[in-house]
Design an enzyme around this catalytic site. Structure first.
Site, mmCIF file in Angstrom:
data_model
loop_
_atom_site.group_PDB
_atom_site.id
_atom_site.type_symbol
_atom_site.label_atom_id
_atom_site.label_comp_id
_atom_site.label_asym_id
_atom_site.label_seq_id
_atom_site.Cartn_x
_atom_site.Cartn_y
_atom_site.Cartn_z
ATOM 1 N N ASP A 40 51.624 6.519 38.024
ATOM 2 C CA ASP A 40 51.384 7.751 38.777
ATOM 3 C C ASP A 40 52.611 8.642 38.619
ATOM 4 O OD1 ASP A 40 50.889 9.650 41.025
ATOM 5 O OD2 ASP A 40 49.318 8.221 41.551
ATOM 6 N N GLY B 31 50.119 12.105 44.468
ATOM 7 C CA GLY B 31 50.117 10.759 45.061
ATOM 8 C C GLY B 31 51.397 10.501 45.838
ATOM 9 N N ASN C 184 45.258 9.554 26.157
ATOM 10 C CA ASN C 184 46.313 8.535 26.177
ATOM 11 C C ASN C 184 45.828 7.225 26.806
ATOM 12 O OD1 ASN C 184 48.216 10.148 24.943
ATOM 13 N ND2 ASN C 184 49.019 10.956 26.871
ATOM 14 N N TYR D 160 39.323 21.953 36.373
ATOM 15 C CA TYR D 160 38.946 20.571 36.703
ATOM 16 C C TYR D 160 37.611 20.217 36.045
ATOM 17 C CZ TYR D 160 38.230 16.504 39.858
ATOM 18 O OH TYR D 160 38.036 15.251 40.401
#
Ligand code: UDP
Length: 317
Positions: free
Chosen positions: A31, A36, A99, A145
Site C-alpha cells: 500500500d 490507506g 504490474n 476511475y
C-alpha cells in the site's frame, strides 16, 4: 497459501487481509498509504506470516518468496478522491493493474481484480447484469476511475486469454462498514458524521438517485467464494437493498437518533441515477447471496464512528 493484497491498508483491503489471515494465509500487504492507513493493520503488526510493504504498485513492484494469490484491491475509491488524485487513480487502475498481473504471472499465482459497478457508468438499465456494457463519460469527473477500471478489466482478460493467467474479476457495488475514512466524502461516512454532530445532512441533488449498500463482511464472503471458483468473467458482488439517497438519509437519522435536518446541495456531475446489481451470476455460480440487513450493518458502522466523531467534536470545542 501466501497472498499479496494491494491496497491492504484501506477499508476493504484490510478486512480482506484479516479474512485471509484467519483462513491461515500468510499475507503481504502492499500500500502506498495515499488513502490507506496502517492503523487498519496495527493489530497484525509483528504477527508471523504478516508483512507490510509501503510501495506504489503503479511503479515496478517486487515481492520476495513465493506467492499463490494476488488480490489487486489498491485504488482511491471515493468520488472526492477522483478530484484529489485523478492521475493516481488512472495510474493504479492502468499501470498498477499491469504490474500486479506481471507479479502474478512471474510467481505463477492466481489473480483477482477489484473492479466496480462504476464500469456501468450512469446505467441505462437496472438492475445491472454483468453483460451490460455501461454508459460512461470518459472525460467527466468520474471518468478517471471508470475508465481505469474498464481498462483494468480488459488487461486482466488479456492476461487470462493470452498468458493463460488464472484470473478473477469482482465488480463491487457500494460497500460500507467499519474502517471507512470519516472524511472520505462518501455518503455513508458523510451522513453518519453529520448526523452524530447534529449538522445538516447534505443530499447532493434531489436525492432520488439510488444506491444499494452492501456490508463488508457479506461482500468479502463473496470474494472468498469467487477466489475459490474457476470463473474468469466479471461477477457482481453487492446487495439488492436499493435505497434512494433521501430514504438513506432518513434511515441514518433514525438509526443515530439525530435531530439533524436534511438539506439539498448542488447535484454531483455525472452522478449515476440508479445502481442496483443483478446478482443472478453470483447466486448461481458461487452459491452466494448477502445476508446482513442494512439496519444491522448500519448499527455496527455507526458504533465504529461514534468515538471518532466524538474525538473531532472534542478537538473543535
Ligand atoms: N451523496 C450525497 N451527500 C453526500 C455524499 C454523497 O447526497 O454527502 C450522494 C452522491 O451524490 C451519490 C450517493 O450519495 O448519489 C453515493 O455517493 P458516494 O460518494 O458514496 O459514492 P458513489 O456511489 O457515487 O460512488
Amino acid at each position: 497459501m501466501r497472498s499479496v493484497v494491494t491496497g491492504g491498508a484501506g477499508f476493504l483491503g484490510s478486512h480482506l487481509t484479516d479474512k485471509l489471515f484467519a483462513l491461515g494465509h500468510e499475507v503481504v500487504v502492499i500500500d502506498n498509504l495515499i488513502t490507506g492507513s496502517t492503523e487498519n493493520l496495527a493489530h497484525l503488526a509483528g504477527r508471523p506470516g504478516f508483512r507490510f510493504q509501503q510501495n506504489d504498485v503503479s511503479e515496478h513492484i517486487s515481492v520476495d518468496g513465493p506467492v499463490d494469490f494476488v488480490f489487486h484491491f489498491a485504488s482511491p475509491a471515493s468520488p472526492d478522491d477522483f478530484k484529489r488524485f485523478p492521475i493516481q487513480v488512472l495510474k493504479v487502475g492502468a499501470l498498477g493493474t499491469h504490474n500486479c498481473l506481471g507479479l502474478a504471472k512471474a510467481k505463477s499465482a492466481k489473480f483477482m481484480l477489484a473492479s466496480t459497478s462504476e464500469v456501468y457508468g450512469d446505467p441505462l438499465v437496472s438492475p445491472q447484469p454483468e453483460t451490460y456494457w455501461g454508459n460512461v463519460n470518459p472525460i467527466g469527473p468520474r471518468g478517471v476511475y471508470d475508465e481505469a477500471k474498464r481498462y483494468a478489466e480488459s488487461m486482466t482478460m488479456a492476461y487470462h486469454h493470452f498468458h493463460g493467467l488464472d484470473t478473477r474479476i469482482v465488480r463491487f457495488f457500494n460497500t460500507y462498514g467499519p474502517r471507512m475514512r470519516l472524511n472520505d466524502g462518501r455518503v455513508v461516512p458523510n451522513f453518519i458524521r453529520q448526523a452524530l454532530l447534529g449538522q445538516e445532512i447534505t443530499i447532493y441533488g434531489d436525492g432520488l438517485q439510488t444506491r444499494s449498500f452492501g456490508y463488508y463482511s457479506d461482500i468479502l464472503d463473496g470474494v472468498i467464494k469467487l477466489a475459490a471458483s474457476d470463473f474468469h468473467e466479471p461477477v457482481n458482488i453487492g446487495t439488492l437493498e436499493e435505497r434512494t439517497i433521501l430514504a438513506f438519509a432518513q434511515e441514518i437519522v433514525k438509526a443515530t437518533g439525530s435531530k439533524s435536518q436534511i438539506v439539498h446541495a448542488a447535484a454531483a456531475v455525472d452522478d449515476p441515477r440508479q445502481r442496483r446489481p443483478d446478482l443472478t451470476r453470483a447466486n448461481s455460480i458461487l452459491g452466494w447471496s448477502p445476508s446482513t440487513s442494512l439496519a444491522d450493518g448500519l448499527a455496527q458502522t455507526i458504533q465504529y464512528f461514534v468515538p471518532k466523531v466524538a474525538a473531532i467534536s472534542k478537538a473543535q470545542s
